[in-house]
Design an enzyme around this catalytic site. Structure first.
Site, PDB file in Angstrom:
ATOM      1  N   ARG A 172       4.586  -7.674  10.996  1.00 14.70           N
ATOM      2  CA  ARG A 172       5.769  -6.763  10.627  1.00 14.70           C
ATOM      3  C   ARG A 172       6.798  -7.973  10.383  1.00 14.70           C
ATOM      4  O   ARG A 172       8.057  -7.591   9.747  1.00 14.70           O
ATOM      5  CB  ARG A 172       6.105  -6.376  11.893  1.00 14.70           C
ATOM      6  CG  ARG A 172       5.255  -5.046  12.648  1.00 14.70           C
ATOM      7  CD  ARG A 172       4.889  -4.240  11.552  1.00 14.70           C
ATOM      8  NE  ARG A 172       3.464  -4.552  11.125  1.00 14.70           N
ATOM      9  CZ  ARG A 172       3.106  -3.927   9.832  1.00 14.70           C
ATOM     10  NH1 ARG A 172       3.705  -3.128   9.254  1.00 14.70           N
ATOM     11  NH2 ARG A 172       1.795  -4.526   9.391  1.00 14.70           N
ATOM     12  N   GLN A 192      -5.836  -3.295  10.636  1.00 16.94           N
ATOM     13  CA  GLN A 192      -4.883  -2.612  11.229  1.00 16.94           C
ATOM     14  C   GLN A 192      -5.127  -1.252  11.880  1.00 16.94           C
ATOM     15  O   GLN A 192      -4.331  -0.589  12.199  1.00 16.94           O
ATOM     16  CB  GLN A 192      -3.631  -2.276  10.378  1.00 16.94           C
ATOM     17  CG  GLN A 192      -3.036  -3.663   9.635  1.00 16.94           C
ATOM     18  CD  GLN A 192      -1.790  -3.258   8.915  1.00 16.94           C
ATOM     19  OE1 GLN A 192      -0.764  -2.888   9.547  1.00 16.94           O
ATOM     20  NE2 GLN A 192      -1.941  -3.666   7.744  1.00 16.94           N
ATOM     21  N   LYS A 222       0.967  -1.381  -0.123  1.00 20.78           N
ATOM     22  CA  LYS A 222       0.068   0.045   0.024  1.00 20.78           C
ATOM     23  C   LYS A 222       0.899   1.235   0.005  1.00 20.78           C
ATOM     24  O   LYS A 222       0.585   2.393  -0.726  1.00 20.78           O
ATOM     25  CB  LYS A 222      -0.799  -0.036   1.302  1.00 20.78           C
ATOM     26  CG  LYS A 222      -1.855  -1.209   1.224  1.00 20.78           C
ATOM     27  CD  LYS A 222      -2.846  -0.935   2.254  1.00 20.78           C
ATOM     28  CE  LYS A 222      -2.143  -1.270   3.686  1.00 20.78           C
ATOM     29  NZ  LYS A 222      -1.648  -2.482   4.055  1.00 20.78           N
ATOM     30  N   THR A 223       1.905   1.228   1.043  1.00 26.33           N
ATOM     31  CA  THR A 223       2.661   2.592   1.175  1.00 26.33           C
ATOM     32  C   THR A 223       3.496   2.572  -0.321  1.00 26.33           C
ATOM     33  O   THR A 223       3.560   3.746  -0.809  1.00 26.33           O
ATOM     34  CB  THR A 223       3.453   2.405   2.124  1.00 26.33           C
ATOM     35  OG1 THR A 223       2.669   2.331   3.306  1.00 26.33           O
ATOM     36  CG2 THR A 223       4.394   3.543   2.598  1.00 26.33           C
ATOM     37  N   ASP A 271      -1.977   7.902   3.584  1.00 23.89           N
ATOM     38  CA  ASP A 271      -1.669   6.556   3.945  1.00 23.89           C
ATOM     39  C   ASP A 271      -2.435   6.047   5.278  1.00 23.89           C
ATOM     40  O   ASP A 271      -2.814   6.939   5.889  1.00 23.89           O
ATOM     41  CB  ASP A 271      -0.191   6.256   4.236  1.00 23.89           C
ATOM     42  CG  ASP A 271       0.270   5.014   3.834  1.00 23.89           C
ATOM     43  OD1 ASP A 271      -0.407   4.044   4.025  1.00 23.89           O
ATOM     44  OD2 ASP A 271       1.624   4.851   4.290  1.00 23.89           O
ATOM     45  N   GLU A 272      -2.484   4.774   5.491  1.00 18.29           N
ATOM     46  CA  GLU A 272      -3.003   4.370   7.076  1.00 18.29           C
ATOM     47  C   GLU A 272      -4.446   5.106   7.161  1.00 18.29           C
ATOM     48  O   GLU A 272      -4.660   5.649   8.399  1.00 18.29           O
ATOM     49  CB  GLU A 272      -2.085   4.564   7.880  1.00 18.29           C
ATOM     50  CG  GLU A 272      -0.793   4.276   8.125  1.00 18.29           C
ATOM     51  CD  GLU A 272      -0.440   2.719   8.306  1.00 18.29           C
ATOM     52  OE1 GLU A 272      -1.408   2.156   8.555  1.00 18.29           O
ATOM     53  OE2 GLU A 272       0.523   2.333   8.407  1.00 18.29           O
TER      54      GLU A 272
HETATM   55  P1  ATP Z   1       1.447  -2.294   5.839  1.00 17.00           P
HETATM   56  O1  ATP Z   1      -0.007  -2.636   5.867  1.00 17.00           O
HETATM   57  O2  ATP Z   1       2.243  -3.076   7.056  1.00 17.00           O
HETATM   58  O3  ATP Z   1       1.641  -0.927   5.876  1.00 17.00           O
HETATM   59  P2  ATP Z   1       1.964  -1.960   3.154  1.00 17.00           P
HETATM   60  O4  ATP Z   1       0.828  -2.635   2.655  1.00 17.00           O
HETATM   61  O5  ATP Z   1       2.215  -0.664   3.184  1.00 17.00           O
HETATM   62  O6  ATP Z   1       2.062  -2.701   4.681  1.00 17.00           O
HETATM   63  P3  ATP Z   1       4.548  -1.740   1.977  1.00 17.00           P
HETATM   64  O7  ATP Z   1       5.187  -1.407   3.199  1.00 17.00           O
HETATM   65  O8  ATP Z   1       4.261  -0.841   0.867  1.00 17.00           O
HETATM   66  O9  ATP Z   1       3.170  -2.562   2.230  1.00 17.00           O
HETATM   67  O10 ATP Z   1       5.517  -3.370   1.303  1.00 17.00           O
HETATM   68  C1  ATP Z   1       5.768  -4.345   2.075  1.00 17.00           C
HETATM   69  C2  ATP Z   1       7.022  -4.844   1.600  1.00 17.00           C
HETATM   70  O11 ATP Z   1       6.881  -5.416   0.168  1.00 17.00           O
HETATM   71  C3  ATP Z   1       8.202  -3.885   1.384  1.00 17.00           C
HETATM   72  O12 ATP Z   1       9.341  -4.337   1.466  1.00 17.00           O
HETATM   73  C4  ATP Z   1       7.879  -3.423  -0.265  1.00 17.00           C
HETATM   74  O13 ATP Z   1       9.169  -2.834  -0.733  1.00 17.00           O
HETATM   75  C5  ATP Z   1       7.736  -4.813  -0.841  1.00 17.00           C
HETATM   76  N1  ATP Z   1       6.917  -4.816  -1.932  1.00 17.00           N
HETATM   77  C6  ATP Z   1       5.500  -4.275  -2.138  1.00 17.00           C
HETATM   78  N2  ATP Z   1       5.142  -4.525  -3.309  1.00 17.00           N
HETATM   79  C7  ATP Z   1       6.258  -5.156  -4.119  1.00 17.00           C
HETATM   80  C8  ATP Z   1       6.381  -5.603  -5.785  1.00 17.00           C
HETATM   81  N3  ATP Z   1       5.306  -5.466  -6.337  1.00 17.00           N
HETATM   82  N4  ATP Z   1       7.725  -6.259  -5.899  1.00 17.00           N
HETATM   83  C9  ATP Z   1       8.592  -6.437  -4.834  1.00 17.00           C
HETATM   84  N5  ATP Z   1       8.394  -5.874  -3.545  1.00 17.00           N
HETATM   85  C10 ATP Z   1       7.390  -5.317  -3.077  1.00 17.00           C
HETATM   86 MG    MG Z   2       2.310   0.742   4.924  1.00 21.29          MG
END
Ligand code: ATP
Ligand code: MG
Length: 666
Positions: free
Chosen positions: A600, A256, A39-40, A225-226
């Site tokens: 995490r 979350q 997402k981030t 975000d969030e």
């Molecule tokens: P959270 O719910 O904990 O906030 P999130 O959904 O924001 O998580 P991110 O932190 O953006 O997720 O991504 C999680 C991990 O996965 C990061 O290390 C990111 O670099 C990696 N990642 C996300 N998408 C891809 C992708 N398409 N290819 C490779 N790595 C990815």
């Molecule tokens: Mg995130």
């Protein structure tokens, strides 16, 4: 291989739904997805995509994150993808964004732009003063409780005139009485509290349409975000900022949502589609962060919640190792085990490891064990640097330099170091200020001429007033570190600390560290510095560049990731927390907190649970957390002593356990 077309290059590192979210043209886009699904990453790449498309200028984008640290990280990532023009994108937290808006426009509400920001401690001192002078007992009506009510009101956009207490709620009744007085006192001190930053921003947009129009015209893309942790007023501010032609992209995960207790409204995300009828909803289901087993364990915990949107999260990552569950005798053994494991797992790369706990008090045993093992660690939260007394003293001096009307800060330093201006004298100065209708600072300046004050007081008052005046004159153009040094010398602050023995020694070191952190010169730099300090949160003081184990609460862990994660104290009463056991909705929040912690972890997840624990000043027998029972036991590798004793008072599932039964984990 890099493509010559940077946009293609950018999109190649995303999966199809992520790509869809990054390139979507709709006016309202909701990315609703589980933990670690990118997402981030989508938000960051969307900013880059918009800029690379050449149709959007950096100034036309606002991205809102949950912490300053997350904002800084996103800024770095955007700059890494785009180069220096990334700097010009407005990436900030709600509070910093509102602060910036208010500094430029708050005069429309009849308030000065150079206000100071009061933190929780300052708020409490102010409220205490108000309650005391009205003869209200602080035990019957703790300032904290009253302030909490006021904060809740502000978080919902309710002003002092619109606040209506519920019948039979004495605290709300007191809050109704003191909310207007409190706001008046803040105004007199030229101060805003944290809640005001959001509340006044919304008020400004409502009352002064030209300011709202200005931002609406300027901002063509807003990203948040969030979103699951936004509260009502934040939701309103986003609506204020969003012009008819602008596009809004929010990302979040209802699983979350962990800040309901602080006023977050998870329904904001669930009702998003209702508020913005043409919303394009995108789901991300692939988790890139964790092993299959970690994800399976986390899903098993969170899927028990009733109030959630069903989603399926999978990963193409390896199955990975089993989870580890350590049954400890007590918190000391638990901590020793964690330290030993970190020594093994961390293999010198300590920054790969993190330890999460439910409450700060749990960190003590862990810190001791890590120290014994010689393992470097950073404690996120706890007594924060800027919350330490010596630092708060110096910050109070600096605030008075900018704003002598800041009464809370002035009172804090009047007798620090001690100079014979005790509470009685302050009281007299107060009365004087009241009679003259002037500020406490002005009263202090006039005190020397007052025959009715004792000779000694007049002398002390004169001394301190002229010291402050001299320093304020210097503040206009001195470098900040020199100004702070002048304050320290002028007040003999170091001598004061030196007299405090070994503790004073540590305090002196902190003061030196503080001096080293001050940059820039003149009053503008000073104002900027004070703003930054006021907006710091626990997680912001955390440096992840250093090779240390991170210790933090589960709440602080949101959005972060670590290769090896330890979650300690998986016991009834801790996780879930004892104050949340009775309310099913709060229990669901505890479950989500557990889910946030588990997700995490990238490679390894170690859980622990003790039989006995010293907590809240006594030894207690403990019962394993109900969340442990939800994790399939095939994916758990158990270590240590098993089957803790359970007294009946701790039984949470009737009929299953009786006095002194062995609790069988299966
Ligand atoms: P959270 O719910 O904990 O906030 P999130 O959904 O924001 O998580 P991110 O932190 O953006 O997720 O991504 C999680 C991990 O996965 C990061 O290390 C990111 O670099 C990696 N990642 C996300 N998408 C891809 C992708 N398409 N290819 C490779 N790595 C990815
Ligand atoms: Mg995130």
């Amino acid at each position: 291989m890099t493509d010559l077309d940077p946009v293609k290059d950018l999109l190649r590192s995303l999966n199809p739904p992520q790509r869809e979210a990054v390139t979507a043209q709709e006016k309202a886009i909701l990315v609703f997805a589980g933990a670690g699904s990118g997402k981030t990453r989508v938000l960051t790449y969307r900013i880059a995509f918009l800029l690379l498309s050449g149709k959007v200028a950096p100034e036309e984008i606002l991205a809102v994150t949950f912490t300053n640290k997350a904002a800084g990280e996103m800024n770095e990532r955007v700059c890494a993808l785009l180069g220096p023009q990334g700097q010009r994108v407005w990436i900030s937290t709600f509070h910093s964004a509102c602060l910036r808006i208010l500094r430029s426009h708050i005069h429309h509400l009849g308030l000065p732009g150079d206000f100071v920001i009061y933190d929780g401690d300052d708020q409490q001192r102010l409220m205490e003063g108000l309650l005391k002078s009205a003869g209200v007992g602080l035990h019957a009506y703790p300032p904290k409780t009253i302030l909490k009510e006021i904060e809740r009101a502000k978080n919902r956009g309710i002003g002092p005139d619109e606040y209506h207490p519920e019948d039979f709620n004495p605290y709300q009744k007191k809050a109704a009485e003191f909310y207007p007085l409190y706001q008046e006192a803040l105004r007199a001190a030229k101060a805003l509290d944290f809640g005001d930053l959001l509340y006044f921003a919304h008020l400004l947009f409502q009352r002064v349409p030209q300011v709202r129009d200005y931002y609406q015209r300027r901002l063509r893309h807003i990203l948040v975000d969030e979103y699951q942790d936004t509260n009502s007023i934040q939701h309103l501010i986003i609506k204020d900022l969003l012009g008819p032609d602008a596009s809004l992209c929010i990302v979040g995960d209802d699983d979350q949502s962990i800040y309901r207790w602080r006023g977050a409204e998870p329904t904001n995300i669930l009702s998003f589609e209702r508020d913005f009828p043409m919303t394009k909803v995108i789901k991300l289901e692939q988790n890139y962060r964790s092993t299959q087993i970690i994800l399976q364990g986390a899903n098993a915990v969170v899927c028990r919640n009733r109030w959630r949107k069903e989603k399926s999260l999978w990963t193409a990552n390896e199955p990975g190792d089993s989870l580890t569950l350590f049954w400890a005798e007590d918190e000391e053994e638990e901590a020793r085990w964690v330290a030993g494991r970190i020594a093994e797992e961390g293999r010198g790369k300590y920054r790969r490891c993190a330890v999460f706990y439910r409450i700060n008090a749990q960190s003590r045993a862990l810190e001791e064990a890590l120290m014994r093992w010689g393992i470097p660690y950073t404690l996120v939260g706890g007594v924060r640097f800027y919350q330490r007394k010596e630092i708060k003293d110096l910050v109070a001096y600096l605030r008075v330099m900018v704003n002598p009307d800041d009464e809370v800060s002035l009172k804090r330093i009047l007798n620090v170091p001690p100079r014979g201006i005790g509470p009685k004298t302050v009281e007299k100065l107060h009365t004087l200020a009241h009679q003259k209708g002037c500020s406490l600072y002005q009263a202090l300046q006039e005190a020397s001429a007052r025959e009715d004050l004792p000779q000694a007081v007049r002398k002390k008052g004169r001394e301190v007033a002229s010291l402050l005046e001299r320093l304020r004159a210097q503040a206009r153009d001195l470098p900040l570190n020199e100004l702070a040094s002048h304050i320290i010398e002028g007040t003999n602050y170091m001598e004061y600390l030196m007299a405090q023995g070994p503790e004073g020694q540590t305090r002196m070191e902190n003061v030196k560290e503080f001096l080293g952190m001050l940059r820039g010169s003149g009053i503008e730099a000073l104002k900027e510095f004070l703003d930054q300090v006021a907006l710091l949160t626990d997680i912001d003081e955390y440096e992840d560049g250093v090779n240390r184990v991170s210790l933090m609460t589960l709440h602080s862990a949101k959005g972060l990731e670590f290769q090896v994660v330890f979650m300690v104290g998986l016991e009834e009463g801790l996780l879930p927390y004892y104050l949340r056991l009775d309310d099913p909705e709060e229990m669901e929040e505890e479950r989500r907190l557990c889910y946030v912690g588990m997700t995490r972890a990238q490679e390894r997840l170690c859980l622990s649970c003790a039989t006995r624990r010293s907590l809240f000043g006594g030894q207690q027998r403990r019962v394993p957390s109900r969340f442990l029972r939800d994790i399939p036991k095939e994916i758990i590798n158990q270590e240590g002593r098993r089957a803790p004793l359970v007294p009946s008072s701790w039984v949470w599932e009737e009929g299953l356990l009786s006095e002194d039964t062995h609790y069988e984990y299966d």
